[in-house]
Scaffold this active site. Structure first.
Site, short mmCIF file in Angstrom:
data_model
loop_
_atom_site.label_atom_id
_atom_site.label_comp_id
_atom_site.label_asym_id
_atom_site.label_seq_id
_atom_site.Cartn_x
_atom_site.Cartn_y
_atom_site.Cartn_z
N ASP A 1 2.92 5.96 -4.04
CA ASP A 1 3.24 6.57 -5.33
C ASP A 1 2.22 6.18 -6.40
O ASP A 1 2.47 6.31 -7.59
CB ASP A 1 4.66 6.18 -5.76
CG ASP A 1 4.84 4.66 -5.89
OD1 ASP A 1 3.84 3.92 -5.72
OD2 ASP A 1 5.97 4.22 -6.16
N GLU B 1 4.92 -0.13 -10.69
CA GLU B 1 5.56 1.10 -10.22
C GLU B 1 5.43 2.20 -11.28
O GLU B 1 5.12 1.90 -12.44
CB GLU B 1 7.03 0.81 -9.94
CG GLU B 1 7.27 -0.26 -8.87
CD GLU B 1 7.11 0.28 -7.45
OE1 GLU B 1 6.40 1.29 -7.27
OE2 GLU B 1 7.71 -0.30 -6.53
N ASP C 1 0.55 -10.33 -6.67
CA ASP C 1 2.00 -10.25 -6.81
C ASP C 1 2.72 -11.11 -5.77
O ASP C 1 2.09 -11.62 -4.83
CB ASP C 1 2.48 -8.79 -6.73
CG ASP C 1 1.77 -8.00 -5.64
OD1 ASP C 1 1.20 -8.63 -4.71
OD2 ASP C 1 1.78 -6.76 -5.69
N HIS D 1 1.01 3.17 -7.16
CA HIS D 1 1.11 1.88 -7.88
C HIS D 1 0.00 0.91 -7.48
O HIS D 1 -0.43 0.90 -6.34
CB HIS D 1 2.51 1.26 -7.73
CG HIS D 1 2.86 0.73 -6.38
ND1 HIS D 1 3.81 1.30 -5.57
CD2 HIS D 1 2.40 -0.35 -5.70
CE1 HIS D 1 3.92 0.59 -4.46
NE2 HIS D 1 3.08 -0.41 -4.50
C1 GLP Z 1 2.71 -3.25 -1.97
C2 GLP Z 1 1.77 -4.19 -2.70
C3 GLP Z 1 0.55 -3.46 -3.23
C4 GLP Z 1 -0.09 -2.63 -2.11
C5 GLP Z 1 0.92 -1.61 -1.61
C6 GLP Z 1 0.38 -0.75 -0.51
O1 GLP Z 1 3.52 -2.55 -2.82
N1 GLP Z 1 2.41 -4.85 -3.80
O2 GLP Z 1 -0.39 -4.40 -3.73
O3 GLP Z 1 -1.24 -1.98 -2.58
O4 GLP Z 1 2.05 -2.33 -1.11
O5 GLP Z 1 0.48 -1.42 0.71
P1 GLP Z 1 -0.25 -0.98 2.04
O6 GLP Z 1 -1.64 -1.38 1.87
O7 GLP Z 1 0.45 -1.76 3.10
O8 GLP Z 1 -0.07 0.47 2.17
#
Ligand code: GLP
Length: 263
Positions: free
Chosen positions: A141, A148, A72, A143
Site C-alpha cells: 500500500d 501507513e 521500526d 508505506h
Molecule cells: C513491513 C515493514 C516495512 C517493509 C514492508 C514490506 O511493513 N515495516 O519496512 O518495507 O513490510 O515488506 P516486504 O519487503 O517483506 O514486502
C-alpha cells in the site's frame, strides 16, 4: 528521484548492495565521524544484506565505523521472538559483519514509556549527526517503515496502529495466523526518512507494482507515503522488471534510457 530498473531480484540486490558499499567507502568513516546507515526489515532487503555480507567477507568493506538506526519494531513482541525486528537484523545482517553492538540502534517496542522511547530515538539520530543513507523497502500500500496510508508526511518517530492490509501481509511471518501479528509498532516517521541525506528504496515483485506507480508517476499523497520521496533531493528506487508492470511504457523507457550507463 532516480529509478533503477534491474532485470530481477538478484541483480537489483547486487546493485543496491554495491551502491551502499560504495557510499560507505567514499565516506571513509572514522570513530569520530561514523557513517550513519538507516536499516529496514522485510523480505525485500534480504538480497541487499546478503550482498553487503558478501562484500564484507571479501574484505571490500568494513562496518567498524558504521552506526545503524532501524526503521521500526513491533510493540509488545519480546526482543528474542524470532519475528521481532531485533532478531531479524541480527540473524540476517549484523551477526555476519563487523558492526559494533553499541553502534546498533533498534527501537524498543517493550519500553515502559513508548513516547519517551520514540523521542529519545530522534535525539539519538540527531546526536549521531543525522542519517547519511536510509535504506528501505515499501509495503504493497506504499508505506515506508510503518507509515501507513494517512500518515503525516512530516511525521517523526512514533507509535502507529497497523492497517488490516499490513497485518494480513505480515501474517506470513506468523504462521498465517492474524491473531499472532502485533497490532501496533514503533516507527520512524516519513519526516525522519526525508531528513536523511540520501534514501535508497528496494522494490521488487508484481505485488509492489501499484506502490511503484504511485511513488514515481502519481502526485505526492499521504495515502502513498512513499510518494513523499519525490521531494527528496537524493532519492533512489531500485526495482526489478515485474515491479514496473503498472508504469507507463513512456516512464519505463525514460528511466531505462537515462540510467543506461549506471550499471
Ligand atoms: C513491513 C515493514 C516495512 C517493509 C514492508 C514490506 O511493513 N515495516 O519496512 O518495507 O513490510 O515488506 P516486504 O519487503 O517483506 O514486502
Amino acid at each position: 528521484m532516480r529509478l533503477i530498473i534491474e532485470p530481477d531480484y538478484l541483480t537489483l540486490s547486487r546493485w543496491a548492495g554495491d551502491y551502499v558499499a560504495s557510499k560507505i567507502k567514499a565516506a571513509n568513516p572514522t570513530p569520530e565521524k561514523p557513517f550513519v546507515l538507516g536499516c529496514p526489515t522485510g523480505s525485500s532487503p534480504l538480497g541487499l544484506y546478503k550482498r553487503l555480507i558478501e562484500l564484507y567477507k571479501k574484505g571490500d568493506i568494513s562496518f567498524e565505523n558504521v552506526v545503524t538506526f532501524n526503521m521500526d519494531e513491533y510493540v509488545g513482541l519480546p526482543e528474542d521472538h524470532p519475528e521481532s525486528y531485533h532478531s531479524f537484523m541480527w540473524k540476517n545482517f549484523f551477526s555476519h559483519i563487523n558492526i559494533k553492538k553499541e553502534n546498533v540502534h533498534i527501537l524498543n517496542g517493550n519500553a515502559e514509556n513508548l513516547e519517551e522511547e520514540c523521542a529519545n530515538y530522534e535525539k539519538a539520530i540527531a546526536a549521531a549527526g543525522g542519517i547519511d543513507l536510509f535504506m528501505g523497502g515499501v509495503g504493497q500500500d506504499g508505506h515506508i517503515a510503518f507509515n501507513e496510508p494517512g500518515s503525516s508526511l512530516t511525521s517523526v518517530t512514533r507509535k502507529k496502529e497497523l492497517t488490516s492490509d499490513t497485518i494480513v501481509a505480515n501474517s506470513r511471518f506468523f504462521d498465517y495466523d492474524l491473531e499472532k501479528v502485533p497490532r501496533v509498532a514503533l516507527t520512524v516517521g516519513v519526516g525522519t526518512v526525508m531528513a536523511a541525506r540520501e534514501v535508497l528504496i528496494v522494490c521488487n515483485g508484481h505485488n509492489k507494482a501499484r506502490a511503484l506507480k504511485h511513488a514515481v508517476e502519481e502526485g505526492i499523497s499521504q495515502m502513498w507515503t512513499i510518494s513523499a520521496l519525490q521531494l527528496h533531493p537524493h532519492a533512489i528506487i531500485v526495482c526489478d522488471e515485474t515491479a514496473t508492470d503498472e508504469l507507463k511504457v513512456g516512464t519505463y523507457k525514460y528511466f531505462k534510457d537515462i540510467e543506461k550507463n549506471n550499471l
